[in-house]
Motif scaffolding. Structure first.
Motif, PDB file in Angstrom:
ATOM      1  N   LEU A  21      -0.756  53.070 -33.495  1.00 56.93           N
ATOM      2  CA  LEU A  21      -1.850  53.932 -33.056  1.00 56.93           C
ATOM      3  C   LEU A  21      -3.109  53.486 -33.783  1.00 56.93           C
ATOM      4  O   LEU A  21      -3.100  53.377 -35.008  1.00 56.93           O
ATOM      5  N   ALA A  22      -4.175  53.221 -33.050  1.00 54.95           N
ATOM      6  CA  ALA A  22      -5.420  52.765 -33.664  1.00 54.95           C
ATOM      7  C   ALA A  22      -6.601  53.272 -32.863  1.00 54.95           C
ATOM      8  O   ALA A  22      -6.449  53.791 -31.756  1.00 54.95           O
ATOM      9  N   ASP A  23      -7.805  53.103 -33.419  1.00 57.29           N
ATOM     10  CA  ASP A  23      -8.999  53.524 -32.696  1.00 57.29           C
ATOM     11  C   ASP A  23      -9.614  52.336 -31.962  1.00 57.29           C
ATOM     12  O   ASP A  23      -9.107  51.226 -32.009  1.00 57.29           O
ATOM     13  N   GLU A  24     -10.730  52.579 -31.287  1.00 59.24           N
ATOM     14  CA  GLU A  24     -11.347  51.545 -30.461  1.00 59.24           C
ATOM     15  C   GLU A  24     -11.785  50.330 -31.257  1.00 59.24           C
ATOM     16  O   GLU A  24     -11.868  49.234 -30.721  1.00 59.24           O
ATOM     17  N   ALA A  25     -12.092  50.507 -32.539  1.00 59.10           N
ATOM     18  CA  ALA A  25     -12.544  49.377 -33.351  1.00 59.10           C
ATOM     19  C   ALA A  25     -11.460  48.312 -33.492  1.00 59.10           C
ATOM     20  O   ALA A  25     -11.762  47.143 -33.718  1.00 59.10           O
ATOM     21  N   CYS A  26     -10.207  48.687 -33.357  1.00 57.70           N
ATOM     22  CA  CYS A  26      -9.098  47.738 -33.485  1.00 57.70           C
ATOM     23  C   CYS A  26      -8.699  47.127 -32.147  1.00 57.70           C
ATOM     24  O   CYS A  26      -7.697  46.427 -32.059  1.00 57.70           O
ATOM     25  N   SER A  27      -9.477  47.382 -31.117  1.00 56.27           N
ATOM     26  CA  SER A  27      -9.140  46.875 -29.797  1.00 56.27           C
ATOM     27  C   SER A  27      -9.748  45.487 -29.601  1.00 56.27           C
ATOM     28  O   SER A  27     -10.828  45.336 -29.061  1.00 56.27           O
ATOM     29  N   SER A  28      -9.058  44.472 -30.083  1.00 52.10           N
ATOM     30  CA  SER A  28      -9.516  43.098 -29.888  1.00 52.10           C
ATOM     31  C   SER A  28      -8.391  42.301 -29.248  1.00 52.10           C
ATOM     32  O   SER A  28      -7.225  42.680 -29.296  1.00 52.10           O
ATOM     33  N   ARG A  29      -8.754  41.184 -28.667  1.00 52.97           N
ATOM     34  CA  ARG A  29      -7.742  40.337 -28.038  1.00 52.97           C
ATOM     35  C   ARG A  29      -6.727  39.847 -29.054  1.00 52.97           C
ATOM     36  O   ARG A  29      -5.533  39.791 -28.777  1.00 52.97           O
ATOM     37  N   ALA A  30      -7.209  39.481 -30.239  1.00 55.40           N
ATOM     38  CA  ALA A  30      -6.312  38.934 -31.265  1.00 55.40           C
ATOM     39  C   ALA A  30      -5.269  39.965 -31.699  1.00 55.40           C
ATOM     40  O   ALA A  30      -4.080  39.660 -31.804  1.00 55.40           O
ATOM     41  N   ILE A  31      -5.713  41.195 -31.947  1.00 50.35           N
ATOM     42  CA  ILE A  31      -4.784  42.243 -32.388  1.00 50.35           C
ATOM     43  C   ILE A  31      -3.804  42.585 -31.281  1.00 50.35           C
ATOM     44  O   ILE A  31      -2.593  42.689 -31.496  1.00 50.35           O
ATOM     45  N   ARG A  32      -4.297  42.738 -30.061  1.00 50.43           N
ATOM     46  CA  ARG A  32      -3.406  43.059 -28.943  1.00 50.43           C
ATOM     47  C   ARG A  32      -2.413  41.926 -28.676  1.00 50.43           C
ATOM     48  O   ARG A  32      -1.244  42.179 -28.402  1.00 50.43           O
ATOM     49  N   ALA A  33      -2.861  40.683 -28.779  1.00 51.00           N
ATOM     50  CA  ALA A  33      -1.955  39.546 -28.568  1.00 51.00           C
ATOM     51  C   ALA A  33      -0.895  39.496 -29.656  1.00 51.00           C
ATOM     52  O   ALA A  33       0.285  39.242 -29.381  1.00 51.00           O
TER      53      ALA A  33
END
Length: 113
Positions: A21-33
């Motif tokens: 669970l994270a907020d919008e600031a952690c929504s990056s391609r690298a983290i999601r990948a």
């Protein structure tokens, strides 16, 4: 994210949680990948600019609002712990003393509830 550990009662800690669970600031391609490679479900709201990009690529943004509501409980707990000046500013030099301060603050917060 690579150093993430999930404690267990016995044995080695797990290195792969079920959900992050994270907020919008952690929504990056690298983290999601990275989460996708490890088989971890990401419950991260998608910012507007990324949402439009995903829609243009034919991938509708999926987001579990019910699971994300649990994050609010954790955020409120962290905010209450940060009311303790020693914890918020990290006055203690060693990790053991800082952890002891967290335990004391947790006991006081739990008993005041």
């Amino acid at each position: 994210m690579a150093r993430l550990r999930v404690p267990r009662r016995r044995g080695r800690p797990r290195t792969r949680p079920d959900v992050v669970l994270a907020d919008e600031a952690c929504s990056s391609r690298a983290i999601r990948a990275h989460l996708r490679e490890r088989g971890v479900r990401a419950v991260i709201p998608t910012p507007v600019d990324q949402r439009n990009h995903r829609l243009r690529r034919g991938r509708p943004p999926a987001f579990d609002r019910e699971a994300h509501k649990q994050r609010n409980t954790v955020e409120r707990c962290i905010n209450r712990l940060r009311q303790w000046r020693g914890i918020a500013t990290r006055y203690e030099k060693t990790a053991a003393v800082y952890l002891a301060g967290l335990h004391v603050a947790g006991v006081f917060l739990w008993s005041v509830r």
